[in-house]
Enzyme design. Sequence first.
Site, short mmCIF file in Angstrom:
data_model
loop_
_atom_site.label_atom_id
_atom_site.label_comp_id
_atom_site.label_asym_id
_atom_site.label_seq_id
_atom_site.Cartn_x
_atom_site.Cartn_y
_atom_site.Cartn_z
N ALA A 247 0.78 -1.18 -0.11
CA ALA A 247 -0.15 0.03 -0.15
C ALA A 247 0.93 1.37 0.07
O ALA A 247 2.30 1.17 0.42
CB ALA A 247 -0.84 -0.03 1.26
N GLY B 237 0.71 -4.95 0.99
CA GLY B 237 -0.49 -4.85 0.34
C GLY B 237 -0.21 -5.75 -1.32
O GLY B 237 -1.37 -6.29 -1.48
N GLU C 9 -0.62 -9.33 -0.30
CA GLU C 9 -2.00 -9.53 0.01
C GLU C 9 -2.78 -9.78 -1.25
O GLU C 9 -3.70 -10.36 -1.49
CB GLU C 9 -2.39 -8.48 1.02
CG GLU C 9 -1.73 -8.65 2.20
CD GLU C 9 -2.09 -7.61 3.24
OE1 GLU C 9 -1.99 -6.41 2.89
OE2 GLU C 9 -2.17 -7.63 4.50
N GLU D 276 5.34 -4.77 7.12
CA GLU D 276 4.78 -3.88 7.86
C GLU D 276 5.03 -3.72 9.06
O GLU D 276 4.98 -2.54 9.74
CB GLU D 276 3.12 -4.07 7.77
CG GLU D 276 2.24 -4.07 6.46
CD GLU D 276 2.05 -5.31 5.72
OE1 GLU D 276 3.15 -6.31 5.87
OE2 GLU D 276 1.32 -5.58 4.84
#
Length: 257
Positions: A65, A108, A111, A131
């Site tokens: 992200a 992300g 993911e 993260e």
Amino acid sequence: MNYEYILTRTDGRVGIVQFNRPKALNALSPALMSEVIAALEAFERDAAVGAIVITGNERAFAAGADIKEMAQASVVDMLHNPFIDYWDRLRRISKPVIAAVSGFAFGGGCELAMACDMIVASETAVFGQPEINLGVMPGAGGTQRLTRAVGKALAMEMVLNDRRLSAAEAEQYGLVNRVVPVELYLEEAVKLAQQIAARAPVAVRLAKEAINAVYEMPLQAGLAHERRLFYMLFATADQKEGMDAFVNKRAANWQGK
Ligand code: CAA
């Protein structure tokens, strides 16, 4: 449709979505993710598309992200910003979605690849959930899908201690379907998507639904769900066609009906 952060094209019956923020290693900003979902939904509506490939570039599938866009966010900003929901919306696509991954698939990005139905990786792919280095944890499935894919022991190391997986390790632990040389990963993913897109569409759709239900249901409920979907296929012209083709030793001609 014109997009700013992604490129789309079709190759036969395969729709291809390519992240296009190379300078930011395809960081998945809300704007990029909203375009990805819009493109997937457009391919979902397009009867000429039977399967979808999501990809980045050789250096990065996606490095997570967008940290710069999240850095100053408050908890209320995060609650009101629907952007993590984009990862969930990928699951609503009924056509098979294959991630073609090369380079970084972090946070992300990892993911998103795991939310796809299959992953074809290049030899240079690296999977990680880093993260923890940012003082946070995965928020788009990284503790749930990763653990189901690779097991608790390795997921704990990856999420708590930024252990990264090479492509070979990802294959060994069952996270990816296959690993191919970097020159071939996209071609191989599109080839796999073409093969699936040439099969009986309703059967493909329901089979995908049944496999993904493994993650949502206890075994008995999953088996009952599978049985209902199996019986449902006997209402399709393609079931009659497929079995008649077998009996008469000819190739089946699928209608998607
Ligand atoms: N968000 C925003 N920008 C990013 C980014 C990200 N996730 N990852 C890389 N970039 C940017 C860098 O800031 C840099 O931009 P500038 O040139 O403007 O400085 C550019 O991409 C190139 O990156 P690097 O210079 O860092 O490249 P590198 O080869 O030295 O390192 C890397 C590559 C190891 C992937 C490193 O960029 C990195 O660690 N990125 C962050 C990975 C990460 O922590 N991802 C998790 C994000 S949080 C998340 O995803 C939450 C969730 O669960 C949804």
